[in-house]
Design an enzyme around this catalytic site. Structure first.
Site, PDB file in Angstrom:
ATOM      1  N   HIS A 166      -5.204  -1.281   7.369  1.00 36.43           N
ATOM      2  CA  HIS A 166      -6.045  -1.937   6.374  1.00 36.43           C
ATOM      3  C   HIS A 166      -5.442  -1.923   4.973  1.00 36.43           C
ATOM      4  O   HIS A 166      -5.928  -2.637   4.097  1.00 36.43           O
ATOM      5  CB  HIS A 166      -7.443  -1.304   6.362  1.00 36.43           C
ATOM      6  CG  HIS A 166      -8.302  -1.791   7.474  1.00 36.43           C
ATOM      7  ND1 HIS A 166      -9.124  -2.880   7.355  1.00 36.43           N
ATOM      8  CD2 HIS A 166      -8.445  -1.354   8.742  1.00 36.43           C
ATOM      9  CE1 HIS A 166      -9.757  -3.085   8.491  1.00 36.43           C
ATOM     10  NE2 HIS A 166      -9.354  -2.166   9.362  1.00 36.43           N
ATOM     11  N   ASP A 169      -6.718  -7.234   5.893  1.00 36.83           N
ATOM     12  CA  ASP A 169      -8.164  -7.067   6.025  1.00 36.83           C
ATOM     13  C   ASP A 169      -8.640  -7.675   7.346  1.00 36.83           C
ATOM     14  O   ASP A 169      -7.866  -8.305   8.068  1.00 36.83           O
ATOM     15  CB  ASP A 169      -8.886  -7.730   4.847  1.00 36.83           C
ATOM     16  CG  ASP A 169      -8.679  -6.970   3.543  1.00 36.83           C
ATOM     17  OD1 ASP A 169      -8.571  -5.731   3.578  1.00 36.83           O
ATOM     18  OD2 ASP A 169      -8.610  -7.633   2.489  1.00 36.83           O
TER      19      ASP A 169
END
Length: 153
Positions: A127, A131
């Site tokens: 992450h 995303d």
């Protein structure tokens, strides 16, 4: 492009080359040789290189440089009857795709119950690099290409 990236000391590096790491089980663990320049190979060449690298890992003839430089990895446990799993990223890469087994499933298509082939893909991503929505778009692209294999050549 965001999936083919690495986390470095300087930040996130988007990589111009695509070298797909192939997770291969061995008696005492896992080795991940890389399919160099994967984006520039056709399906037959990818299949042949996958077979060659897996055999070299299993018979111990793999060369050390073949185990370095992967930019994204794929792990497949479908041959072991696994439907879905969560693969672990090979640092410093930003992602890995898990491929489960191909199986028959029941589905409702145009109001009719029918059988279909189903395959579960599991993407694990970093992450810090990617995303959820771009990761989902990457998965959707894979699904689209698998549904129309002629688009891969």
């Amino acid at each position: 492009p965001g999936v083919n990236a690495q986390v470095t000391d300087s930040g996130i590096a988007l990589l111009p080359e695509i070298h797909v790491g192939l997770a291969v089980a061995v008696d005492n663990g896992l080795m991940v040789p890389g399919i160099r320049d994967a984006a520039h190979r056709d399906l037959a060449d990818l299949a042949a290189e996958t077979t060659r690298l897996a055999a070299a890992v299993r018979d111990g003839s793999i060369l050390p440089d073949a185990l370095d430089g992967g930019t994204f990895s794929v792990s497949a446990l479908g041959a072991y009857g696994v439907d879905a799993f969560t693969p672990v990223i090979n640092p410093p890469n930003a992602g890995i795709l898990g491929v489960g087994r191909m199986r028959d499933d029941v589905a409702l298509v145009d109001g009719q119950v029918t059988t279909i082939k189903r395959l579960t893909l599991s993407l694990t991503w970093d992450h810090r690099v990617l995303d959820g929505v771009p990761a989902a778009e990457f998965c959707r692209t894979i699904v689209t290409l698998l549904a129309t294999p002629s688009a891969l050549d």
